[in-house]
Enzyme design. Sequence first.
Site, PDB file in Angstrom:
ATOM      1  N   HIS A 456     -58.838 -51.496 -29.202  1.00  0.00           N
ATOM      2  CA  HIS A 456     -59.015 -52.928 -28.964  1.00  0.00           C
ATOM      3  C   HIS A 456     -57.798 -53.530 -28.279  1.00  0.00           C
ATOM      4  O   HIS A 456     -57.911 -54.467 -27.504  1.00  0.00           O
ATOM      5  CB  HIS A 456     -59.294 -53.644 -30.294  1.00  0.00           C
ATOM      6  CG  HIS A 456     -60.732 -53.504 -30.708  1.00  0.00           C
ATOM      7  ND1 HIS A 456     -61.149 -53.636 -31.985  1.00  0.00           N
ATOM      8  CD2 HIS A 456     -61.830 -53.236 -29.963  1.00  0.00           C
ATOM      9  CE1 HIS A 456     -62.468 -53.469 -32.037  1.00  0.00           C
ATOM     10  NE2 HIS A 456     -62.884 -53.215 -30.823  1.00  0.00           N
ATOM     11  N   ARG A 563     -75.567 -49.190 -24.308  1.00  0.00           N
ATOM     12  CA  ARG A 563     -75.140 -48.340 -25.439  1.00  0.00           C
ATOM     13  C   ARG A 563     -75.606 -49.029 -26.722  1.00  0.00           C
ATOM     14  O   ARG A 563     -74.878 -49.845 -27.299  1.00  0.00           O
ATOM     15  CB  ARG A 563     -73.620 -48.196 -25.434  1.00  0.00           C
ATOM     16  CG  ARG A 563     -73.073 -47.291 -24.324  1.00  0.00           C
ATOM     17  CD  ARG A 563     -71.564 -47.197 -24.421  1.00  0.00           C
ATOM     18  NE  ARG A 563     -71.021 -46.086 -23.691  1.00  0.00           N
ATOM     19  CZ  ARG A 563     -70.348 -46.197 -22.537  1.00  0.00           C
ATOM     20  NH1 ARG A 563     -70.175 -47.362 -21.982  1.00  0.00           N
ATOM     21  NH2 ARG A 563     -69.871 -45.121 -21.945  1.00  0.00           N
ATOM     22  N   ARG A 600     -80.255 -46.719 -24.087  1.00  0.00           N
ATOM     23  CA  ARG A 600     -80.014 -45.406 -24.696  1.00  0.00           C
ATOM     24  C   ARG A 600     -80.248 -45.504 -26.195  1.00  0.00           C
ATOM     25  O   ARG A 600     -79.787 -46.450 -26.839  1.00  0.00           O
ATOM     26  CB  ARG A 600     -78.570 -44.970 -24.419  1.00  0.00           C
ATOM     27  CG  ARG A 600     -78.263 -43.614 -24.980  1.00  0.00           C
ATOM     28  CD  ARG A 600     -76.910 -43.118 -24.535  1.00  0.00           C
ATOM     29  NE  ARG A 600     -75.835 -43.823 -25.215  1.00  0.00           N
ATOM     30  CZ  ARG A 600     -74.551 -43.607 -24.947  1.00  0.00           C
ATOM     31  NH1 ARG A 600     -74.190 -42.749 -24.008  1.00  0.00           N
ATOM     32  NH2 ARG A 600     -73.618 -44.242 -25.609  1.00  0.00           N
ATOM     33  N   GLU A 694     -74.977 -34.700 -20.351  1.00  0.00           N
ATOM     34  CA  GLU A 694     -73.583 -34.775 -20.776  1.00  0.00           C
ATOM     35  C   GLU A 694     -73.145 -33.544 -21.562  1.00  0.00           C
ATOM     36  O   GLU A 694     -72.045 -33.481 -22.090  1.00  0.00           O
ATOM     37  CB  GLU A 694     -73.321 -36.058 -21.575  1.00  0.00           C
ATOM     38  CG  GLU A 694     -74.276 -36.313 -22.709  1.00  0.00           C
ATOM     39  CD  GLU A 694     -74.047 -37.664 -23.389  1.00  0.00           C
ATOM     40  OE1 GLU A 694     -73.022 -38.303 -23.139  1.00  0.00           O
ATOM     41  OE2 GLU A 694     -74.913 -38.059 -24.182  1.00  0.00           O
ATOM     42  N   ASN A 717     -68.147 -38.598 -19.165  1.00  0.00           N
ATOM     43  CA  ASN A 717     -67.110 -38.567 -20.216  1.00  0.00           C
ATOM     44  C   ASN A 717     -67.324 -37.353 -21.120  1.00  0.00           C
ATOM     45  O   ASN A 717     -66.423 -36.552 -21.349  1.00  0.00           O
ATOM     46  CB  ASN A 717     -67.155 -39.837 -21.078  1.00  0.00           C
ATOM     47  CG  ASN A 717     -67.138 -41.098 -20.251  1.00  0.00           C
ATOM     48  OD1 ASN A 717     -66.659 -41.087 -19.137  1.00  0.00           O
ATOM     49  ND2 ASN A 717     -67.666 -42.182 -20.790  1.00  0.00           N
ATOM     50  N   ASP A 718     -68.539 -37.238 -21.626  1.00  0.00           N
ATOM     51  CA  ASP A 718     -68.809 -36.098 -22.498  1.00  0.00           C
ATOM     52  C   ASP A 718     -68.965 -34.806 -21.697  1.00  0.00           C
ATOM     53  O   ASP A 718     -68.557 -33.738 -22.157  1.00  0.00           O
ATOM     54  CB  ASP A 718     -70.062 -36.353 -23.343  1.00  0.00           C
ATOM     55  CG  ASP A 718     -69.721 -37.168 -24.574  1.00  0.00           C
ATOM     56  OD1 ASP A 718     -68.728 -36.836 -25.239  1.00  0.00           O
ATOM     57  OD2 ASP A 718     -70.419 -38.155 -24.844  1.00  0.00           O
ATOM     58  N   ARG A 728     -62.055 -35.830 -25.399  1.00  0.00           N
ATOM     59  CA  ARG A 728     -62.005 -36.880 -24.378  1.00  0.00           C
ATOM     60  C   ARG A 728     -60.967 -37.961 -24.661  1.00  0.00           C
ATOM     61  O   ARG A 728     -60.573 -38.691 -23.765  1.00  0.00           O
ATOM     62  CB  ARG A 728     -63.389 -37.524 -24.198  1.00  0.00           C
ATOM     63  CG  ARG A 728     -63.944 -38.132 -25.444  1.00  0.00           C
ATOM     64  CD  ARG A 728     -65.414 -38.505 -25.293  1.00  0.00           C
ATOM     65  NE  ARG A 728     -65.599 -39.885 -24.884  1.00  0.00           N
ATOM     66  CZ  ARG A 728     -66.779 -40.450 -24.701  1.00  0.00           C
ATOM     67  NH1 ARG A 728     -67.898 -39.738 -24.865  1.00  0.00           N
ATOM     68  NH2 ARG A 728     -66.887 -41.693 -24.353  1.00  0.00           N
ATOM     69  N   CYS A 765     -73.387 -42.530 -15.352  1.00  0.00           N
ATOM     70  CA  CYS A 765     -72.987 -43.688 -16.154  1.00  0.00           C
ATOM     71  C   CYS A 765     -71.676 -43.441 -16.878  1.00  0.00           C
ATOM     72  O   CYS A 765     -71.186 -44.312 -17.588  1.00  0.00           O
ATOM     73  CB  CYS A 765     -74.088 -44.073 -17.140  1.00  0.00           C
ATOM     74  SG  CYS A 765     -74.476 -42.781 -18.311  1.00  0.00           S
TER      75      CYS A 765
HETATM   76  C1  PEP Z   1     -70.585 -40.327 -21.270  1.00  0.00           C
HETATM   77  O1  PEP Z   1     -70.437 -39.456 -22.129  1.00  0.00           O
HETATM   78  O2  PEP Z   1     -70.127 -40.244 -20.113  1.00  0.00           O
HETATM   79  C2  PEP Z   1     -71.316 -41.561 -21.606  1.00  0.00           C
HETATM   80  C3  PEP Z   1     -71.628 -42.444 -20.703  1.00  0.00           C
HETATM   81  O3  PEP Z   1     -71.607 -41.750 -22.913  1.00  0.00           O
HETATM   82  P1  PEP Z   1     -70.536 -42.310 -23.985  1.00  0.00           P
HETATM   83  O4  PEP Z   1     -69.250 -42.601 -23.232  1.00  0.00           O
HETATM   84  O5  PEP Z   1     -71.145 -43.514 -24.578  1.00  0.00           O
HETATM   85  O6  PEP Z   1     -70.408 -41.160 -24.927  1.00  0.00           O
HETATM   86 MG    MG Z   2     -71.582 -39.580 -24.007  1.00  0.00          MG
END
Ligand code: PEP
Ligand code: MG
Length: 842
Positions: A456, A563, A600, A694, A717-718, A728, A765
């Site tokens: 935050h 999300r 999602r 992902e 990201n994942d 991550r 995304c």
């Molecule tokens: C990702 O993993 O790139 C993704 C968009 O999902 P989150 O960041 O919510 O895990």
């Molecule tokens: Mg993800």
Amino acid sequence: MAITQPLQLLAPLSGVLLPLEQVPDPVFSSRVIGDGLCIDPTSQTLCAPLSGVVSNLQRSGHALSITGEQGQQVLMHIGLDTVNLAGKGFTCLIEEGQQVTAGQPLIEFDADYLALHARSLLTLMLVVSGEAVTGLVSDRLLVVTGQPVLRLDPAAAAAQTSEAAGQALFSQPLILGNPQGLHARPAALLAQAAKCFAANICLHRREDSANAKSLVSIMALQTVQGDALQVSAVGADAEQAIQALVELLASGCGEKISAAASPEPRVAMEEPLDPLWRGVCASPGSAFGQVLQVAEQRLQIREAATSPQQERESLQQALGQAREALQLLRDSASGDAQQEIFRAHQELLDDPSLLEQAHALIATGKSAAFAWNSAIEVTAELFKGLGSSLLAERAVDLADVGQRVLKLLLGVQEQALNLPDQAILIAEQLTPSQTASLDTAKVLGFVTVGGGATSHVAILARALGLPAICGLSPRVLSLANGTRVLLDADRGELHTDPDPQRVQQLQALRQQQRQRQQQDLAQAAHPAVTRDGHHLEVTANIASLAEAEQAMSLGGEGVGLLRSEFLYQDRSQAPSPEEQAATYRAIAQALGPTRNLVVRTLDVGGDKPLAYVPMDREANPFLGLRGIRLCLARPELLREQFRAMLACAGQTRLHIMLPMVSQLAELRQARQLLDDEVQALGLAERPKLGIMIEVPSAALMADRFAQEVDFFSIGTNDLTQYTLAMDRDHPRLAGQADSFHPAVLRLIARTVQAAHAHGKWVGVCGALASEPLAVPLLLGLGVDELSVSVPLIPAIKARVRELDLNQCQALAARIIDLEDAAQVRECLQRQPIAADSLVLEN
Ligand code: PEP
Ligand code: MG
């Protein structure tokens, strides 16, 4: 309080006995509240284990404590997380303050209701007044209500006290090396080791001291790395105790420690300090200014109190004042992000589990400040210890709220910072409250040892436009106030001896960036069409209705990722189906009938817990019951969410997306559940159904998945975390866990090819889509949609408008053959901005 008569505690229930270590809740298994036992009940009436007065009865009827005639206090807690049931399933047969006799029925409970609605029926009986529980009366596993089960042995306690008589011995001062001081885990180890000795042992820090056998007392010392500590002991085995505890402290009490731990005072200040410090970017930008160290205010907390009633009232009053102060911060916040953070802090003030812990300690004679602080520290430690960086970051929020209430309880005024002009703050950790109240006329940026890019504090820094980096070595806390430094947050660097030319360059660059932002914003409503006429859809990643509205005003062409797990993240109770449906309807309305809304399904799991979806602790939460796996394990949860989403199907172009899919069977199972709900609601057709790509298995099997879905959205990201096997959010791996790695790019390319071969569209995304540097690459790889962080919509659209699809395709084909992320970044950085001059190297 000493026990003068032998005392046996009776079983409060019939059932199976379990040792405390086996209770799946560290608050109990760590014995931080007290020692005792656990019963898996077969009966449904809780009875008094001893005669005495009901000294505390929780309003929700799931827990109470009894104070015996000789001062012993015994807490009973029915089930785990039963506080959330708000009294449902419990019938109290007694009142607070009432005298009860051993064996008397106290609370009836509905075991079937609890089994369905709470985490567990396991019931605790804990001696909370500090006396040692010296043994189980019976070694049988099955107990019957009223049967003696625990013995509090006064003889053993008396022997310990008499053995402890004699001269106090003191150790040499020792410098604490634990980076977070003696927090719950190392403190528990130390207390456990101390309990092996008969001697009375104390831990001293300056004028403060703590009973070394008490975890709570050690934690209340609030030690920090670098503190000089001493151990003292009185009793026959005092010497051995001191030697063992000093060794344990010097070794870090089970934690890895820096070289600071040594029996000699620290000499770190004499060592030369580095001119370059590296951390992780928490908020982009750069600044040149002077260091101001921000030290944490140390508070003196009295442990004991005389009137529990008075302490309860003080806590109540402080909580009320804190709530008002947070409301003021919410009202004066300039953006949604800040408002949301302080709303979440307000929710923490009402958290039933925190309040329960604090009240349990007050009932044992502790002061409100001590009880509240212990509850906060224990809970924050639990958050930190659960292996989730997200939860660890929430521990910072908890500590922030904790300090706010604590200062009110102690009547301590906030110390205003004496800010020089052009200040660059350096701190162990800034709290969200401190960050939000920074005077941006004087503060140019900040640097912290703790924290993370998704905290935050980082979100607030971005909202304030303050460059910030986190995760620096604690030695940065030794930099002298007034040192001139260059903070280059984009690179995660702090320079103490910066090159004047570099300072000038960065200042000029900042100026250019500001101008460009203004231009992009002015053209945000224009479509993202390349110079050769190819339209790339630029949509938004959102987590709230407010963000949906903001995205539309910034030129978002739809929502590529809602999300949904964040809609209700700070709640301890599940939203009703109606509330969920209302939220989706409101977001759909903000988008209108012609835009895509990709919702999602809950992506809950180890790293993103939801309080009202209790989960077992996992050794590897990122590899555990996450995303679709968790939802399929709780199909009712998923069905309910599908029904709520379907409520907005007629209002917008609803797309439903499943997270963390790794197997075809998961897609098929979820699709069946969706079809059932579509049919039950009498809808003509199922909305578009897609999956996140992902997990590498999904990318590698994209050709198979493509036959059965309507679209893909790549979660880089994942995908990066699982492809490179790097957490991550790991501060040390942040530089390497790079989505520009060719391995990740090859998986993206493969996914796009598979999707297009079956006429399906592919979005990205993950955070890679929000990087202007990645736009030509993703465009060239054939991605159809970029779903980006809301404030970046104008910049990403503007970047697309500068490019030429053909040239981007050639660039992508070349990049995919490079060796590592650094080469990819370098190659992309060498591309000039304008499309007509986009030159490929040979
Ligand atoms: C990702 O993993 O790139 C993704 C968009 O999902 P989150 O960041 O919510 O895990
Ligand atoms: Mg993800």
